[in-house]
Motif scaffolding. Structure first.
Motif, mmCIF file in Angstrom:
data_model
loop_
_atom_site.group_PDB
_atom_site.id
_atom_site.type_symbol
_atom_site.label_atom_id
_atom_site.label_comp_id
_atom_site.label_asym_id
_atom_site.label_seq_id
_atom_site.Cartn_x
_atom_site.Cartn_y
_atom_site.Cartn_z
ATOM 1 N N GLY A 32 0.754 -1.257 -0.013
ATOM 2 C CA GLY A 32 0.006 -0.082 0.029
ATOM 3 C C GLY A 32 0.766 1.325 0.038
ATOM 4 N N VAL A 33 1.904 1.334 0.730
ATOM 5 C CA VAL A 33 3.015 2.477 0.768
ATOM 6 C C VAL A 33 3.345 2.527 -0.575
ATOM 7 N N TYR A 34 3.848 1.382 -1.062
ATOM 8 C CA TYR A 34 4.619 1.408 -2.408
ATOM 9 C C TYR A 34 3.618 1.830 -3.559
ATOM 10 N N GLY A 35 2.483 1.384 -3.367
ATOM 11 C CA GLY A 35 1.589 1.647 -4.491
ATOM 12 C C GLY A 35 1.223 3.090 -4.322
ATOM 13 N N SER A 36 0.960 3.673 -3.229
ATOM 14 C CA SER A 36 0.750 5.180 -3.121
ATOM 15 C C SER A 36 1.621 6.080 -3.398
ATOM 16 N N MET A 37 2.990 5.566 -3.347
ATOM 17 C CA MET A 37 4.079 6.326 -4.025
ATOM 18 C C MET A 37 4.088 6.232 -5.455
ATOM 19 N N LEU A 38 3.739 4.940 -6.003
ATOM 20 C CA LEU A 38 3.847 4.695 -7.460
ATOM 21 C C LEU A 38 2.676 5.600 -8.228
ATOM 22 N N ALA A 39 1.670 5.541 -7.351
ATOM 23 C CA ALA A 39 0.217 6.554 -7.990
ATOM 24 C C ALA A 39 0.808 8.038 -8.044
ATOM 25 N N SER A 41 3.778 9.082 -8.277
ATOM 26 C CA SER A 41 4.546 9.199 -9.295
ATOM 27 C C SER A 41 4.281 9.195 -10.687
ATOM 28 N N VAL A 42 3.056 8.422 -11.005
ATOM 29 C CA VAL A 42 2.299 8.540 -12.136
ATOM 30 C C VAL A 42 1.801 9.677 -12.450
ATOM 31 N N VAL A 43 1.199 10.393 -11.461
ATOM 32 C CA VAL A 43 0.295 11.660 -11.382
ATOM 33 C C VAL A 43 1.515 12.821 -11.957
ATOM 34 N N ILE A 44 2.441 12.710 -11.460
ATOM 35 C CA ILE A 44 3.830 13.668 -11.666
ATOM 36 C C ILE A 44 4.267 13.421 -13.158
ATOM 37 N N GLY A 45 4.364 12.110 -13.422
ATOM 38 C CA GLY A 45 4.704 11.549 -14.973
ATOM 39 C C GLY A 45 3.496 12.200 -16.058
ATOM 40 N N ALA A 46 2.425 12.145 -15.615
ATOM 41 C CA ALA A 46 1.261 12.323 -16.743
ATOM 42 C C ALA A 46 1.276 13.861 -16.968
ATOM 43 N N LEU A 62 -4.757 3.007 -12.776
ATOM 44 C CA LEU A 62 -5.087 1.479 -12.294
ATOM 45 C C LEU A 62 -4.453 0.770 -13.158
ATOM 46 N N LEU A 63 -4.124 0.868 -14.317
ATOM 47 C CA LEU A 63 -3.073 0.080 -15.130
ATOM 48 C C LEU A 63 -1.704 -0.173 -14.542
ATOM 49 N N THR A 64 -1.250 1.166 -14.203
ATOM 50 C CA THR A 64 0.076 1.139 -13.682
ATOM 51 C C THR A 64 -0.060 0.216 -12.403
ATOM 52 N N GLY A 65 -0.909 0.507 -11.689
ATOM 53 C CA GLY A 65 -0.946 -0.219 -10.358
ATOM 54 C C GLY A 65 -1.113 -1.926 -10.676
ATOM 55 N N LEU A 66 -1.954 -2.294 -11.683
ATOM 56 C CA LEU A 66 -2.200 -3.704 -12.075
ATOM 57 C C LEU A 66 -0.966 -4.183 -12.580
ATOM 58 N N VAL A 67 -0.125 -3.659 -13.430
ATOM 59 C CA VAL A 67 1.052 -3.958 -13.992
ATOM 60 C C VAL A 67 2.213 -4.080 -12.746
ATOM 61 N N PHE A 68 2.409 -3.064 -12.136
ATOM 62 C CA PHE A 68 3.288 -3.542 -10.834
ATOM 63 C C PHE A 68 2.785 -4.478 -10.089
ATOM 64 N N TRP A 69 1.540 -4.624 -9.684
ATOM 65 C CA TRP A 69 1.019 -5.625 -9.108
ATOM 66 C C TRP A 69 1.476 -7.183 -9.466
ATOM 67 N N ARG A 97 -2.901 -12.011 -3.106
ATOM 68 C CA ARG A 97 -3.710 -11.273 -2.120
ATOM 69 C C ARG A 97 -2.760 -10.621 -1.414
ATOM 70 N N GLU A 98 -1.435 -10.898 -1.098
ATOM 71 C CA GLU A 98 -0.592 -10.070 -0.316
ATOM 72 C C GLU A 98 0.032 -8.978 -1.145
ATOM 73 N N GLU A 99 -0.010 -9.217 -2.435
ATOM 74 C CA GLU A 99 0.545 -7.771 -3.361
ATOM 75 C C GLU A 99 -0.597 -7.033 -3.506
ATOM 76 N N TRP A 100 -1.759 -7.409 -3.419
ATOM 77 C CA TRP A 100 -3.110 -6.463 -3.703
ATOM 78 C C TRP A 100 -3.130 -5.167 -3.166
ATOM 79 N N PRO A 101 -2.494 -4.786 -2.058
ATOM 80 C CA PRO A 101 -2.613 -3.562 -1.783
ATOM 81 C C PRO A 101 -1.930 -2.357 -2.690
ATOM 82 N N ILE A 102 -0.908 -2.919 -3.624
ATOM 83 C CA ILE A 102 -0.294 -2.088 -4.816
ATOM 84 C C ILE A 102 -1.309 -1.482 -5.558
ATOM 85 N N VAL A 103 -2.558 -2.382 -5.922
ATOM 86 C CA VAL A 103 -3.477 -1.851 -6.805
ATOM 87 C C VAL A 103 -4.610 -1.016 -5.907
#
Length: 179
Positions: A32-39, A41-46, A62-69, A97-103
Motif C-alpha cells: 500500500g505504501v509502495y502503491g501510493s508512492m507509485l500513484a 509518481s504516475v500523477v507527476i509523470g502524466a 489503475l493499469l500501472t497499479g495492475l502492472v506493478f502488482w 492477495r498479499e500484493e493486492w494493496p499495490i492496486v
C-alpha cells in the motif's frame, strides 16, 4: 444440531474465521505504501495527456497499479520461491492477495480524478487532488503498517513523518517539473 449444520459454531466455520483473523494479523501494508508512492509518481509523470485527460489518468493510475502488482507477484513466485519449490494454486492466490494493496492504493487517486468534475476542478486541479490523495494514502498505509506491527505511538508518528516527507518530496518534484 448435526455436524453438517452450517451454524456459526461449527468447527469448519471456526477454522475459517481463525484463518481470516490470521490473514488479517499477517497483513503487510508495504504494498500500500509502495502503491501510493507509485500513484503519486504516475500523477507527476502524466504531463502530456491527450484528448480525454481525466479518463487517461484514471486508466494510467489503475493499469500501472495492475502492472506493478503482476510484477510483484511474479517476483515473489518466481524469484526466491521457485528455487525452493514450484508454486501451487494456494501459494499463487496467497501471493496475489498479499500484493493486492499495490492496486488498492491506486484506486483513491483514480477515483479523485474521476469525480473531480463534480468538484468543479479543471484537469490541473484533478492532478493536484490525485497527488494529494496519493500522498495521504502513503502516510495512511505506513501508519496502518506500523500499528499492525505493534509499534509505539512515537514510532507511528515517525513513520508518518518520514512518509509525509517523501510525499512532499514528490510534490516538490511536481512543482519543479511543471514550472
Amino acid at each position: 444440531m448435526s455436524s453438517t449444520t452450517s451454524g456459526p459454531t461449527t468447527p469448519r466455520r471456526k477454522r475459517r474465521a481463525q484463518r481470516r483473523a490470521e490473514l488479517r494479523s499477517q497483513a503487510d501494508y508495504t504494498g500500500g505504501v509502495y502503491g501510493s508512492m507509485l500513484a503519486a509518481s504516475v500523477v507527476i509523470g502524466a504531463g502530456s495527456l491527450g484528448q480525454f485527460p481525466r479518463t487517461e489518468l484514471v486508466l494510467l493510475l489503475l493499469l500501472t497499479g495492475l502492472v506493478f502488482w503482476v510484477a510483484h507477484v511474479h517476483a515473489q513466485l518466481f524469484g526466491a520461491r521457485l528455487a525452493r519449490q514450484a508454486p501451487d494454486r494456494r501459494g499463487v492466490l496467497r501471493v496475489c492477495r498479499e500484493e493486492w494493496p499495490i492496486v488498492k492504493a491506486a484506486v483513491p487517486p483514480a477515483a479523485a480524478v474521476a469525480v473531480s468534475p463534480l468538484l468543479g476542478l479543471d484537469v490541473r486541479g484533478a492532478l493536484w487532488l490525485a497527488l494529494s490523495i496519493a500522498v495521504a494514502g502513503q502516510v495512511g498505509w505506513s501508519v496502518a503498517a506500523a500499528r499492525r506491527a505493534g509499534a509505539s505511538r512515537r514510532l507511528m508518528a515517525v513513520t508518518a513523518s518520514v512518509n509525509l516527507l517523501l510525499g512532499l518530496l514528490i510534490i516538490f518534484f511536481k512543482i519543479v517539473l511543471t514550472h
